[in-house]
Design a protein around this motif. Structure first.
Motif, mmCIF file in Angstrom:
data_model
loop_
_atom_site.group_PDB
_atom_site.id
_atom_site.type_symbol
_atom_site.label_atom_id
_atom_site.label_comp_id
_atom_site.label_asym_id
_atom_site.label_seq_id
_atom_site.Cartn_x
_atom_site.Cartn_y
_atom_site.Cartn_z
ATOM 1 N N LYS A 172 0.832 -1.205 0.000
ATOM 2 C CA LYS A 172 0.000 0.000 0.000
ATOM 3 C C LYS A 172 0.860 1.245 0.000
ATOM 4 O O LYS A 172 0.584 2.203 -0.746
ATOM 5 C CB LYS A 172 -0.926 -0.023 1.223
ATOM 6 N N GLU A 173 1.911 1.238 0.806
ATOM 7 C CA GLU A 173 2.796 2.404 0.876
ATOM 8 C C GLU A 173 3.560 2.609 -0.427
ATOM 9 O O GLU A 173 3.911 3.745 -0.770
ATOM 10 C CB GLU A 173 3.770 2.224 2.038
ATOM 11 N N ALA A 174 3.819 1.506 -1.147
ATOM 12 C CA ALA A 174 4.526 1.593 -2.429
ATOM 13 C C ALA A 174 3.580 1.846 -3.599
ATOM 14 O O ALA A 174 4.025 1.899 -4.753
ATOM 15 C CB ALA A 174 5.320 0.302 -2.676
ATOM 16 N N SER A 175 2.285 1.991 -3.294
ATOM 17 C CA SER A 175 1.249 2.231 -4.326
ATOM 18 C C SER A 175 1.211 1.115 -5.363
ATOM 19 O O SER A 175 1.035 1.367 -6.567
ATOM 20 C CB SER A 175 1.464 3.594 -5.005
ATOM 21 N N ILE A 176 1.410 -0.122 -4.901
ATOM 22 C CA ILE A 176 1.305 -1.298 -5.765
ATOM 23 C C ILE A 176 -0.034 -1.966 -5.469
ATOM 24 O O ILE A 176 -0.223 -2.527 -4.386
ATOM 25 C CB ILE A 176 2.461 -2.288 -5.525
ATOM 26 N N PRO A 177 -0.988 -1.912 -6.398
ATOM 27 C CA PRO A 177 -2.299 -2.517 -6.136
ATOM 28 C C PRO A 177 -2.188 -4.038 -5.935
ATOM 29 O O PRO A 177 -1.475 -4.720 -6.673
ATOM 30 C CB PRO A 177 -3.101 -2.198 -7.402
ATOM 31 N N CYS A 178 -2.900 -4.533 -4.938
ATOM 32 C CA CYS A 178 -2.995 -5.971 -4.688
ATOM 33 C C CYS A 178 -4.429 -6.376 -5.017
ATOM 34 O O CYS A 178 -5.369 -5.990 -4.319
ATOM 35 C CB CYS A 178 -2.661 -6.287 -3.231
ATOM 36 N N ILE A 179 -4.590 -7.152 -6.073
ATOM 37 C CA ILE A 179 -5.913 -7.483 -6.605
ATOM 38 C C ILE A 179 -6.209 -8.941 -6.262
ATOM 39 O O ILE A 179 -5.390 -9.831 -6.530
ATOM 40 C CB ILE A 179 -5.947 -7.259 -8.125
ATOM 41 N N ALA A 180 -7.370 -9.201 -5.675
ATOM 42 C CA ALA A 180 -7.659 -10.534 -5.157
ATOM 43 C C ALA A 180 -9.090 -10.962 -5.461
ATOM 44 O O ALA A 180 -9.977 -10.131 -5.695
ATOM 45 C CB ALA A 180 -7.418 -10.570 -3.650
ATOM 46 N N VAL A 181 -9.289 -12.275 -5.455
ATOM 47 C CA VAL A 181 -10.627 -12.867 -5.475
ATOM 48 C C VAL A 181 -10.731 -13.828 -4.296
ATOM 49 O O VAL A 181 -9.726 -14.219 -3.694
ATOM 50 C CB VAL A 181 -10.920 -13.615 -6.795
ATOM 51 N N GLU A 182 -11.954 -14.217 -3.980
ATOM 52 C CA GLU A 182 -12.192 -15.142 -2.874
ATOM 53 C C GLU A 182 -12.080 -16.588 -3.344
ATOM 54 O O GLU A 182 -12.603 -16.946 -4.400
ATOM 55 C CB GLU A 182 -13.582 -14.905 -2.286
ATOM 56 N N GLY A 183 -11.405 -17.403 -2.541
ATOM 57 C CA GLY A 183 -11.350 -18.834 -2.790
ATOM 58 C C GLY A 183 -12.351 -19.564 -1.927
ATOM 59 O O GLY A 183 -13.087 -18.952 -1.143
ATOM 60 N N ASN A 184 -12.405 -20.872 -2.063
ATOM 61 C CA ASN A 184 -13.348 -21.643 -1.252
ATOM 62 C C ASN A 184 -13.028 -21.553 0.235
ATOM 63 O O ASN A 184 -13.925 -21.652 1.075
ATOM 64 C CB ASN A 184 -13.371 -23.102 -1.707
ATOM 65 N N HIS A 185 -11.759 -21.321 0.593
ATOM 66 C CA HIS A 185 -11.412 -21.180 2.009
ATOM 67 C C HIS A 185 -11.775 -19.794 2.538
ATOM 68 O O HIS A 185 -12.010 -19.638 3.748
ATOM 69 C CB HIS A 185 -9.917 -21.439 2.226
ATOM 70 N N ASP A 186 -11.811 -18.801 1.670
ATOM 71 C CA ASP A 186 -12.169 -17.441 2.092
ATOM 72 C C ASP A 186 -13.669 -17.275 2.263
ATOM 73 O O ASP A 186 -14.120 -16.347 2.930
ATOM 74 C CB ASP A 186 -11.712 -16.408 1.046
ATOM 75 N N TRP A 187 -14.425 -18.176 1.649
ATOM 76 C CA TRP A 187 -15.871 -18.043 1.598
ATOM 77 C C TRP A 187 -16.473 -18.208 2.988
ATOM 78 O O TRP A 187 -16.060 -19.047 3.786
ATOM 79 C CB TRP A 187 -16.443 -19.100 0.653
ATOM 80 N N ILE A 188 -17.489 -17.390 3.297
ATOM 81 C CA ILE A 188 -18.161 -17.440 4.590
ATOM 82 C C ILE A 188 -19.590 -17.951 4.390
ATOM 83 O O ILE A 188 -20.321 -17.451 3.537
ATOM 84 C CB ILE A 188 -18.219 -16.045 5.252
ATOM 85 N N HIS A 189 -19.979 -18.968 5.175
ATOM 86 C CA HIS A 189 -21.315 -19.507 5.006
ATOM 87 C C HIS A 189 -22.371 -18.679 5.720
ATOM 88 O O HIS A 189 -23.555 -18.895 5.554
ATOM 89 C CB HIS A 189 -21.371 -20.959 5.487
ATOM 90 N N ARG A 190 -21.936 -17.728 6.555
ATOM 91 C CA ARG A 190 -22.867 -16.792 7.179
ATOM 92 C C ARG A 190 -22.544 -15.396 6.645
ATOM 93 O O ARG A 190 -21.454 -14.896 6.851
ATOM 94 C CB ARG A 190 -22.716 -16.810 8.700
ATOM 95 N N ARG A 191 -23.497 -14.743 5.975
ATOM 96 C CA ARG A 191 -23.205 -13.479 5.324
ATOM 97 C C ARG A 191 -23.969 -12.314 5.942
ATOM 98 O O ARG A 191 -24.271 -11.338 5.274
ATOM 99 C CB ARG A 191 -23.527 -13.575 3.829
ATOM 100 N N GLU A 192 -24.295 -12.401 7.240
ATOM 101 C CA GLU A 192 -25.005 -11.292 7.862
ATOM 102 C C GLU A 192 -24.105 -10.066 8.000
ATOM 103 O O GLU A 192 -24.581 -8.935 8.064
ATOM 104 C CB GLU A 192 -25.521 -11.687 9.251
ATOM 105 N N SER A 193 -22.805 -10.276 8.090
ATOM 106 C CA SER A 193 -21.893 -9.159 8.306
ATOM 107 C C SER A 193 -20.809 -9.157 7.238
ATOM 108 O O SER A 193 -20.674 -10.093 6.459
ATOM 109 C CB SER A 193 -21.257 -9.253 9.699
ATOM 110 N N ILE A 194 -20.018 -8.095 7.215
ATOM 111 C CA ILE A 194 -18.951 -7.942 6.238
ATOM 112 C C ILE A 194 -17.880 -9.016 6.450
ATOM 113 O O ILE A 194 -17.587 -9.410 7.581
ATOM 114 C CB ILE A 194 -18.335 -6.532 6.344
#
Length: 419
Positions: free
Chosen positions: A77-99
């Protein structure tokens, strides 16, 4: 104009062995690996970094994991290098009431989380990334259009046509958490090579994740179009057979050149020792010691070993006499591993009335019992083997002490068949 970027995936931050005496060391392994990739990105002055899913080991992470992740990503972030990501199956949350934690990172500017919206007819809509909201379907950097899809389940191949129909730009990259059958070492979340092939007509570089083994996919004319870097750190036993690293990619006048940069994961060893014919537990321990010593690492890496030990053979004493604690004490003397998993597949061999008799080992008995319970229910017909693998996988996770209750529930409720 020359553009350079790093493509990594499956970092699995937050993973550790909760039952290990030195669990903090294993926990830190994954952050140290991310730190090294971030440092390389800054040293090479890349234009952006791609993370193709599974930044985290589980969607329900601890606050300390979130804080440590920010610490690792702060230099980008300090070097202004964008980090672009998508969600994998491990990142996925089965409860989506909150962020989610991924959404929080994106809103705070540490990553650009890409996630398309869907049309009423089931198509895909890739809207421009909105920094103020931290969400969008694609982002443009120096003339390249980077589109993102997270994990969309086992039917990913059936979505390819709809994905391609939604793309009207040129100079495209697709960030996609999916595996390709015949290449990927995982059993679920893949699509067939012929299903993936149409992506090559719309995207110059398909940045894959999901499988922890590196591989590239080519068209019939030999042109490469899809790339999977694998995980930079060994996540599971069995991965010690794979090269570990990530891709440094250079784009020059539309031509993509990828270079695999190897990493240095913690030493890992999986070994099988045959104790066939051992008369008693003491003899078995002696033979185990003699057999395993030559296999131990004698390299320059001084980090403690991750060890999976499988014992096989027919013995003349009850396998329970060779208990886990007794085996761990021996292994501590031999190599003092950071973590050890023991699979005792010894079977008791006896002679009664002149007849030889062999008892099944515990693992076989457990598998047969679970299979009988599943096949007894008619509604499971046709899915017996799938459900058996899932049940045994949950058992293994519990035995390893790697999962909390929410993680186990996520294994049951993860989106396997999105339409």
């Amino acid at each position: 104009m020359t553009i350079r970027f790093i493509h990594t995936a499956d970092l699995h931050l937050g993973k550790t062995y909760r039952t290990a005496s030195a669990e903090s060391l294993r926990y830190e392994d994954f952050f140290v690996m991310l730190d090294s990739i971030v440092k390389h990105a800054i040293d090479e002055a890349v234009d952006f970094v791609l993370i193709a899913g599974d930044l985290f080991h589980t969607g329900q992470i601890l606050p300390r994991t979130f804080a440590r992740t920010i610490e690792s990503l702060q230099p980008l972030k300090e070097a202004s290098i964008p980090c672009i990501a998508v969600e994998g199956n491990h990142d996925w949350i089965h409860r989506r009431e909150s962020i989610s934690w991924m959404e929080a990172l994106s809103e705070m500017g540490y990553i650009r989380l890409l996630r398309p919206s869907r049309t009423e007819s089931g198509g895909y809509r890739f809207e421009p990334f909105r920094s103020e909201e931290g969400i969008g379907g694609y982002i443009e950097i120096k003339g390249l259009h980077i589109y993102g899809l997270g994990y969309i389940g086992t039917q990913a191949g059936s979505h390819v046509e709809r994905i391609c129909e939604s793309i009207a730009t040129t100079g495209n990259i697709l960030l996609f958490h999916v595996g390709i059958w015949s290449y990927s070492p995982v059993e679920i979340g893949n699509m067939k090579p012929e299903e993936a092939l149409p992506l090559s007509a719309k995207f110059d570089y398909v940045a894959l994740g999901h499988g922890h083994k590196p591989y590239v996919v080519e068209r019939a004319d030999g042109q490469l179009y899809a790339y999977n870097p694998g995980s930079p750190e060994c996540v599971n036993f069995g991965e010690e057979r794979f090269e570990k690293g990530y891709y440094l990619v250079t784009v020059d006048e539309g031509i993509y050149r990828h270079e695999f940069r190897q990493t240095a994961p913690r030493p890992m060893m999986v070994t099988t020792i045959n104790l066939d014919g051992a008369e008693n537990a003491d003899e078995a321990l002696r033979r185990l010691s003699e057999a395993i010593r030559p296999k131990l690492f004698r390299g320059v890496d001084e980090r403690k070993l991750l060890l999976e030990l499988k014992l096989t053979g027919r013995v003349r004493f009850h396998p329970f006499e060779l208990g886990r604690e007794r085996l761990r004490l021996l292994l501590d003397e031999l190599c003092h591993p950071l973590h050890v998993e023991i699979k005792n597949h010894l079977s008791l061999f006896t002679r009664e009335g002149g007849q030889e008799r062999e008892q099944k080992h515990l693992g076989e008995i457990e598998k047969e019992v679970v299979r009988e319970l599943i096949t007894a229910r008619s509604e499971f017909k046709g899915r017996e083997e799938e459900l058996l693998r899932l049940a045994l996988a949950i058992r293994d996770q519990v035995m390893k002490g790697e999962c909390e209750g929410d993680d186990l529930l996520g294994m049951l409720t993860a989106p396997q068949n999105q339409q």
